[in-house]
Design a protein around this motif. Structure first.
Motif, mmCIF file in Angstrom:
data_model
loop_
_atom_site.group_PDB
_atom_site.id
_atom_site.type_symbol
_atom_site.label_atom_id
_atom_site.label_comp_id
_atom_site.label_asym_id
_atom_site.label_seq_id
_atom_site.Cartn_x
_atom_site.Cartn_y
_atom_site.Cartn_z
ATOM 1 N N GLU A 7 0.826 -1.216 -0.098
ATOM 2 C CA GLU A 7 -0.067 0.017 0.000
ATOM 3 C C GLU A 7 0.966 1.314 0.060
ATOM 4 O O GLU A 7 1.975 1.256 0.733
ATOM 5 N N ASP A 8 0.769 2.268 -0.834
ATOM 6 C CA ASP A 8 1.431 3.415 -1.035
ATOM 7 C C ASP A 8 1.222 4.404 -0.143
ATOM 8 O O ASP A 8 2.093 5.294 0.053
ATOM 9 N N GLU A 9 0.047 4.486 0.418
ATOM 10 C CA GLU A 9 -0.357 5.703 1.359
ATOM 11 C C GLU A 9 0.157 5.232 2.612
ATOM 12 O O GLU A 9 -0.429 4.211 3.407
ATOM 13 N N ASP A 51 -3.065 -3.415 -2.473
ATOM 14 C CA ASP A 51 -3.548 -2.149 -3.052
ATOM 15 C C ASP A 51 -3.431 -2.325 -4.547
ATOM 16 O O ASP A 51 -2.407 -2.738 -5.214
ATOM 17 N N MET A 53 -4.075 0.580 -6.889
ATOM 18 C CA MET A 53 -3.404 1.713 -7.631
ATOM 19 C C MET A 53 -2.145 1.823 -6.808
ATOM 20 O O MET A 53 -1.962 2.343 -5.403
ATOM 21 N N LYS A 101 -12.169 0.161 -0.259
ATOM 22 C CA LYS A 101 -11.817 1.343 0.663
ATOM 23 C C LYS A 101 -12.843 2.464 0.717
ATOM 24 O O LYS A 101 -13.397 2.543 -0.347
#
Ligand code: CA
Length: 231
Positions: A7-9, A51, A53, A101
């Motif tokens: 997950e990039d966030e 995730d 994206m 999400k």
């Protein structure tokens, strides 16, 4: 169980890892698609929360790649609310489940339990793991057996180690594999840490009169097997 959160966030990733560890899971994170794919390919993880994206490689690209490599690791996709097509494509690509999400953490926990039960069919009944007469209560982290009323609680590392052994019953696990799995790449854990925890577990297996034993495979590692089995 060792989980990977791709997950990039940063906020979401760190929060998930924190919550998962609080639930007794081992969890690592990857912040982009390339790192995620590299970590999945190490074989150290039991389940991936992926995730879609992501920078560098999308979640769907990763999923497609690992399934082409015949890697069957369970994958739960995280999708944006509007991206219906992503869900369909994700399931077609071999995702085991998906969550939209934002989601509530207990829902993710329920999905993890369901997907891992479905995938690891090591007689996972009522949240327990079974091998021989041995019962590992994965909720309470207690060891029991079918032949006694005795129960004994396992420490965090003991629990993770026994769960790993039970998921791989009858297979030799090297000290290196065990160290990487339980203590992680960056840890300073010496291999003899593994030996110490194995000796704790052996005492607890005896305490509940288990017919499963952890055998030492000299200069290699350990195997969980039935007392009557030989290599
Ligand atoms: Ca993202």
């Amino acid at each position: 169980m060792k989980l990977l959160v791709v997950e990039d966030e940063d906020g979401i990733r760190e929060a998930l890892i924190h919550e998962l560890c609080a639930e007794g899971y081992l969890a690592d994170g990857a912040c982009d698609g390339e790192e995620g794919l590299d970590l999945i390919c190490t074989g150290l993880y039991d389940l991936v929360i992926l995730d879609i994206m992501l920078p560098k490689r999308s979640g769907l690209d990763i999923l497609h790649t690992i399934r082409q490599q015949k890697n069957t690791i369970p994958v739960i996709l995280l999708t944006a609310r509007s991206a219906i097509d992503d869900k369909v494509e994700g399931m077609d690509c071999g995702a085991d489940d998906y969550l939209t999400k934002p989601f509530a953490f207990p829902e993710l926990l329920a999905r993890i339990r369901m997907v891992s039960r479905r995938h690891y069919q090591t007689a996972f009944v009522d949240n327990n793991l079974y091998a021989g007469n041995l019962i590992l209560d994965t909720g309470r982290h207690e060891l029991a057996s079918t032949v006694t009323e005795r129960r004994i609680r396992l420490g965090n590392k003991e629990y993770q180690l026994l769960e790993y052994l039970m998921h791989n019953t009858g297979q030799i696990l090297s000290r290196e594999q065990i160290t990487e799995k339980i203590w992680g790449y960056d840890s300073n854990a010496e291999y003899n840490n593994v030996d110490v925890y194995i000796s704790f577990l052996r005492k607890k297996l005896q305490f509940v009169f288990s017919d499963m034993q952890i055998r030492t495979i000299r200069s290699v590692g350990y195997i969980l097997q039935h007392q009557e089995e030989s290599l």
